[in-house]
Write a protein that holds these residues in place. Structure first.
Motif, mmCIF file in Angstrom:
data_model
loop_
_atom_site.group_PDB
_atom_site.id
_atom_site.type_symbol
_atom_site.label_atom_id
_atom_site.label_comp_id
_atom_site.label_asym_id
_atom_site.label_seq_id
_atom_site.Cartn_x
_atom_site.Cartn_y
_atom_site.Cartn_z
ATOM 1 N N PRO A 166 -33.666 -16.911 -8.409
ATOM 2 C CA PRO A 166 -34.745 -15.956 -8.129
ATOM 3 C C PRO A 166 -36.034 -16.612 -7.661
ATOM 4 O O PRO A 166 -36.702 -16.092 -6.755
ATOM 5 C CB PRO A 166 -34.934 -15.242 -9.474
ATOM 6 C CG PRO A 166 -33.584 -15.320 -10.118
ATOM 7 C CD PRO A 166 -33.028 -16.643 -9.712
ATOM 8 N N ALA A 167 -36.415 -17.747 -8.262
ATOM 9 C CA ALA A 167 -37.662 -18.400 -7.863
ATOM 10 C C ALA A 167 -37.594 -18.864 -6.415
ATOM 11 O O ALA A 167 -38.605 -18.834 -5.687
ATOM 12 C CB ALA A 167 -37.942 -19.577 -8.794
ATOM 13 N N LEU A 172 -38.994 -17.855 -0.566
ATOM 14 C CA LEU A 172 -38.625 -17.511 0.803
ATOM 15 C C LEU A 172 -39.383 -16.285 1.295
ATOM 16 O O LEU A 172 -39.743 -16.196 2.470
ATOM 17 C CB LEU A 172 -37.116 -17.264 0.883
ATOM 18 C CG LEU A 172 -36.219 -18.506 0.775
ATOM 19 C CD1 LEU A 172 -34.769 -18.094 0.615
ATOM 20 C CD2 LEU A 172 -36.383 -19.404 2.005
ATOM 21 N N VAL A 173 -39.611 -15.332 0.407
ATOM 22 C CA VAL A 173 -40.338 -14.116 0.804
ATOM 23 C C VAL A 173 -41.807 -14.416 1.049
ATOM 24 O O VAL A 173 -42.399 -13.967 2.042
ATOM 25 C CB VAL A 173 -40.186 -13.022 -0.271
ATOM 26 C CG1 VAL A 173 -41.073 -11.824 0.053
ATOM 27 C CG2 VAL A 173 -38.731 -12.580 -0.386
ATOM 28 N N THR A 174 -42.407 -15.194 0.161
ATOM 29 C CA THR A 174 -43.851 -15.442 0.245
ATOM 30 C C THR A 174 -44.197 -16.675 1.059
ATOM 31 O O THR A 174 -45.315 -16.790 1.569
ATOM 32 C CB THR A 174 -44.429 -15.610 -1.166
ATOM 33 O OG1 THR A 174 -43.857 -16.780 -1.781
ATOM 34 C CG2 THR A 174 -44.111 -14.384 -2.025
ATOM 35 N N VAL A 236 -38.191 -8.283 -8.491
ATOM 36 C CA VAL A 236 -38.706 -7.015 -7.993
ATOM 37 C C VAL A 236 -40.204 -7.064 -7.739
ATOM 38 O O VAL A 236 -40.713 -6.439 -6.797
ATOM 39 C CB VAL A 236 -38.348 -5.869 -8.965
ATOM 40 C CG1 VAL A 236 -39.056 -6.026 -10.297
ATOM 41 C CG2 VAL A 236 -38.657 -4.504 -8.332
ATOM 42 N N GLU A 237 -40.913 -7.844 -8.543
ATOM 43 C CA GLU A 237 -42.368 -7.902 -8.356
ATOM 44 C C GLU A 237 -42.753 -8.537 -7.029
ATOM 45 O O GLU A 237 -43.869 -8.345 -6.529
ATOM 46 C CB GLU A 237 -43.019 -8.658 -9.514
ATOM 47 C CG GLU A 237 -42.594 -10.114 -9.686
ATOM 48 C CD GLU A 237 -41.387 -10.266 -10.588
ATOM 49 O OE1 GLU A 237 -41.129 -11.413 -11.026
ATOM 50 O OE2 GLU A 237 -40.702 -9.252 -10.858
ATOM 51 N N VAL A 238 -41.836 -9.273 -6.436
ATOM 52 C CA VAL A 238 -42.112 -9.907 -5.148
ATOM 53 C C VAL A 238 -41.926 -8.926 -3.994
ATOM 54 O O VAL A 238 -42.542 -9.074 -2.943
ATOM 55 C CB VAL A 238 -41.184 -11.138 -4.964
ATOM 56 C CG1 VAL A 238 -41.373 -11.769 -3.590
ATOM 57 C CG2 VAL A 238 -41.430 -12.162 -6.058
#
Length: 505
Positions: A166-167, A172-174, A236-238
């Motif tokens: 998850p980290a 990758l998203v941010t 989900v918070e991301v």
């Protein structure tokens, strides 16, 4: 002759010695039918693989070839098929990791349980497609390592891998904590800044429409984020901030998640894109309030989708069945309803409610019999395939509702032969009845002969074992190759004719 041999190859009554003969004659089409035979022996499978090399892959996937039957240097694709099932040798993987064909290395990269040295080799492969395929299926540790790969396409694959930590997905998203990607598929081929035309006329160009790169690999980064949003392992918070993102595709991906806070789901339920609302309507995590809201959506696709939600309230579902239609399939909420709920639906004054419960195939006899006498043709049509109905009940349905229920009555597994014969002679005729009777296990020769008069039912009827042998033989010369092939596959074909067809070649 070729369609006849293909039909024979699929004929379950073909004697083993004729299977051997067909193997010796086989081309790719005949081999395809032979590989599907359930009675193919190991010796026959080996012989078929030697005759038609392309068949070895299917034979391996179907368990008819084992590692002892395959030389990876001779049949590398069959070796890959076994590796894909975890049944090959680690040495095969080492051999194939250096295969000159990148397509094979790419297939190898998707195989489970690869030795660590093979994984390291594939992770350093000069072809980005090979590394991306590895990233899509690999272990958490390797995925974490490949998240920092200099090529953005590899990172996109890591984002889609549900084993990625998850980290790492959050990074990758941010973009936080990762070095910038240096290349993407767009700038590998084009000078930046570049935007691919939607109607590209260049021969051999396989860049997707709208692919673009201005140095930041924006289209690949967008695809990477889309993959991460769909990945349930991404925190989900991301992702919740994407509910208002200008990209419809990213909002669409977000709507697939089952861990969204209620306020985010509510925001997506009012999204201007109906496709996003329909996607959300499939989400099993919706609460009752959102289900009711989506049931009132102005878009018919959204309403039809929410009707199949497993937790939709019955009152909402019956209302939708009346106004929006739920299709001919049994919806999950009806499949799960209690005996008391089924009884309530069956006696409802609303025909749409009765039709919903009539689609079940496990109704108690009393409930089934009540619905069999329903005055509404749509209710009876939904019930007609239910097992356990008597010939008298089925005939009554036909007498009362005629063409509206004929085809569904023909699908009833307990329909007796005499009734099937009656259905194909009904006036006015319903063309779909011929196809349903032609595939019915209880169809008789008289009924099948009528079915042969219908163009679409003819190939189906030609393969029915109840068709007289003499008729089957005649159909071998039918001008329609589909009919001739079906006749050759008919187990009622006399063995002497099978022998003649094979030996004629």
């Amino acid at each position: 002759m070729h369609p006849l041999l293909c039909g024979l190859a699929a004929n379950p009554a073909l004697p083993s010695e004729l299977v051997d003969r067909l193997i010796s004659l086989a081309d790719e089409d005949i081999a395809l039918d032979l590989t599907r035979r359930t009675d193919l022996s190991r010796a026959q499978a080996v012989a078929l693989a030697e005759r038609v090399g392309e068949s070895a892959v299917r034979l391996a996937y179907e368990g008819k070839l084992s590692a002892a039957d395959i030389d990876p240097a001779v049949r590398p694709d069959a070796a890959l098929a076994l590796l894909d099932q975890g049944a090959g040798s680690p040495d095969w993987a080492r051999l194939l990791a250096s295969d000159p064909g990148p397509e094979r290395r790419e297939k190898l990269a998707a195989c489970p349980g690869l030795p660590s040295d093979v994984v390291d080799t594939l992770a350093a492969d000069p072809e980005v497609g090979v590394v991306a395929e590895l990233a899509l299926w690999t272990t958490p540790e390797v995925a974490a390592r490949l998240a920092a790969h200099p090529h953005a396409e590899v990172r996109r694959a890591v984002a889609a891998n549900e084993a990625t930590p998850p980290a790492v997905l959050a990074a990758l998203v941010t973009g936080a904590g990762l070095p910038a990607a240096l290349r993407c598929l767009v700038c590998d081929r084009e000078e930046t800044s570049f935007v691919h035309e939607s109607q590209c006329a260049r021969i051999g160009c396989d860049l997707p429409p709208g692919a673009s790169c201005d140095g930041a690999h924006e289209s690949t980064v967008h695809d990477m984020r889309q993959a991460a949003l769909r990945n349930p392992a991404t925190p989900v918070e991301v992702v919740v901030g994407f509910a208002d993102h200008p990209s419809m595709l990213l909002r669409w991906a977000l709507a697939t998640r089952q861990d969204l806070p209620p306020q985010v789901s509510a925001r997506l339920a009012s999204d201007p894109a109906p496709g996003i609302r329909a996607e959300l309507a499939e989400n099993p995590a919706l609460d009752d309030a959102l289900i009711r809201a989506l049931a009132d959506d102005h878009d018919p696709d959204v309403r039809r989708t929410i009707a199949h939600h497993p937790r939709i309230p019955l009152d909402v579902l019956t209302s939708l069945a009346r106004t929006a239609g739920t299709g001919a399939t049994l919806v999950p909420r009806i499949a799960a309803c209690s005996p008391a709920e089924a009884e309530e639906l069956a006696i409802s004054p609303n025909p749409a409610a009765r039709m919903l419960v009539a689609q079940r195939r496990d109704l108690p006899p009393a409930l089934r019999n009540r619905l069999a006498g329903d005055p509404d043709a749509k209710v009876v049509k939904a019930l007609a395939p239910h097992p356990g109905l008597t010939e008298a009940q089925l005939r009554s349905m036909v007498d009362r509702h005629g063409v509206h229920v004929l085809a569904k009555v023909a699908t009833n597994p307990d329909a007796p032969p005499a009734l099937l014969e009656h259905l194909v002679r009904h006036e006015p005729a319903v063309r779909k009845v011929f196809r349903e009777v032609a595939r019915h296990r209880r169809a008789t020769a008289p009924a099948l002969l009528v079915c042969l008069t219908d163009g679409r039912a003819r190939p189906i009827a030609a393969g029915h074992p109840a068709l007289p042998a003499a008729v089957v033989v005649e159909l071998l010369d039918d001008p329609d190759e589909q009919v001739a092939e079906a006749a050759a596959a008919n187990p009622s074909l006399p063995p002497a004719v099978m022998t003649d067809l094979v030996c004629r070649r």
